[in-house]
Design a protein around this motif. Structure first.
Motif: not given
Length: 325
Positions: A77-88
């Protein structure tokens, strides 16, 4: 883009499942996990996210001979926005630091030996970056030559009303992959044969015919060959367009599956040459679907049908069933 409700868990599991057999063929470890809590449902373009994952995981498999690939996901969560992340993360050949700034450029390879030794068009990372940025996110890479690479991308998502990421959401990630000299010797000694790693035979439609599979990627060829032979077809393979033209003009086939992006001679050129020679058998294009006009370009070259990568085995067999009737 098509923003719809989807499951982040299904995005990851569907994509990882596709690569189990290629990793088994190369005797590579493959693991995946979410390292934060995630909502059951989000809103994003699931097909495009899968495409980015496919490009990144496919690259990792291509450039990794020992160790394996680990895919980690989560929500931040950054600045009120949710982000989906993936790391390969992989334990492959890695990338020199001075080359990192150019690897997302279209048709770019780190050096000419990459194309000679591994094939590919240099479009996978460029396409992935375009998709991530179109979704409002970003993609970054960390790598050390000889020690592997880590690609991380994140995109903003819509989460259900009332759902928010807690401060204590981070979960301990799985144990990191190792490639010690001891593990390397063990890996070399236990590389399985393609016959031993083929998926168990499932009830499926049995077909008759001879198929030429043309693809510069060994993993792709092996996987498609497994699918086709399970369906009862006789399969020959070629690694580029030049070899495909030679085989198709000296042997008899009922259909050709033609990868379009290959070194030495691409699928467009090979198909055009075969049509000029009067060959009328079906030629089915295999290519990524991220760029507009791909299908039209394939058909203009002489292809009779068009399938997108990553290949869906059910659609592939159904298409061949209709073609071979």
């Amino acid at each position: 883009l098509e923003i719809t409700s989807c499951s982040p868990e299904k995005i990851l599991s569907d994509t990882v499942t596709m690569f189990k057999t290629p990793c088994e063929v190369k005797n590579l470890q493959l693991s995946s996990a979410f390292i934060t809590e995630i909502p059951n449902e989000i809103k994003t373009d699931s097909m495009r996210l899968k495409q980015v994952l496919v490009n990144l995981i496919g690259n990792s498999i291509k450039f990794t001979e020992l160790g394996g690939i680990q895919i980690l996901g989560g929500v931040e969560r950054k600045k009120g926005t949710h982000y989906l992340f993936f790391q390969v993360i992989d334990t492959g050949i890695g990338i020199a630091s001075e080359k990192l700034s150019t690897i997302f450029n279209p048709f770019h390879q780190v050096d000419s030996s990459i194309t000679r030794n591994y094939g590919g068009s240099g479009l996978g990372l460029a396409i992935g970056k375009q998709i991530v940025e179109a979704l409002g996110g970003e993609i970054v890479v960390e790598s050390k030559e000889g020690f592997g690479s880590s690609f991380t991308f994140s995109v903003p998502i819509e989460v259900p009303d009332g759902w928010t990421l807690r401060d204590s959401a981070v979960i301990q990630p799985p144990q990191q992959l190792e490639t010690s000299s001891e593990n390397q010797e063990e890996t070399k000694a236990t590389i399985p044969s393609k016959e031993n790693t083929a998926p168990k035979k499932e009830a499926s439609q049995q077909l008759k015919g001879k198929v030429l599979v043309v693809d510069d990627g060994e993993t792709n060829r092996d996987l498609i060959q497994i699918f086709l032979e399970r369906a009862g077809l006789i399969v020959s393979t070629a690694v580029n367009g030049k070899e495909a033209v030679e085989l198709a003009t000296t042997s008899t086939f009922d259909v050709i599956l033609m990868d379009m992006q290959m070194p030495e001679m691409d699928g467009y050129t090979a198909t055009h040459i075969l049509r000029e020679k009067g060959m009328t058998l079906p030629i089915i294009a295999l290519t990524a679907n991220a760029m507009k006009g791909d299908e039209e370009k394939c058909r203009a070259a002489g292809c009779s049908d068009y399938l997108t990568k990553p290949i869906d085995s059910t659609i592939l067999i159904q298409t061949l069933s209709e073609t071979l009737e």
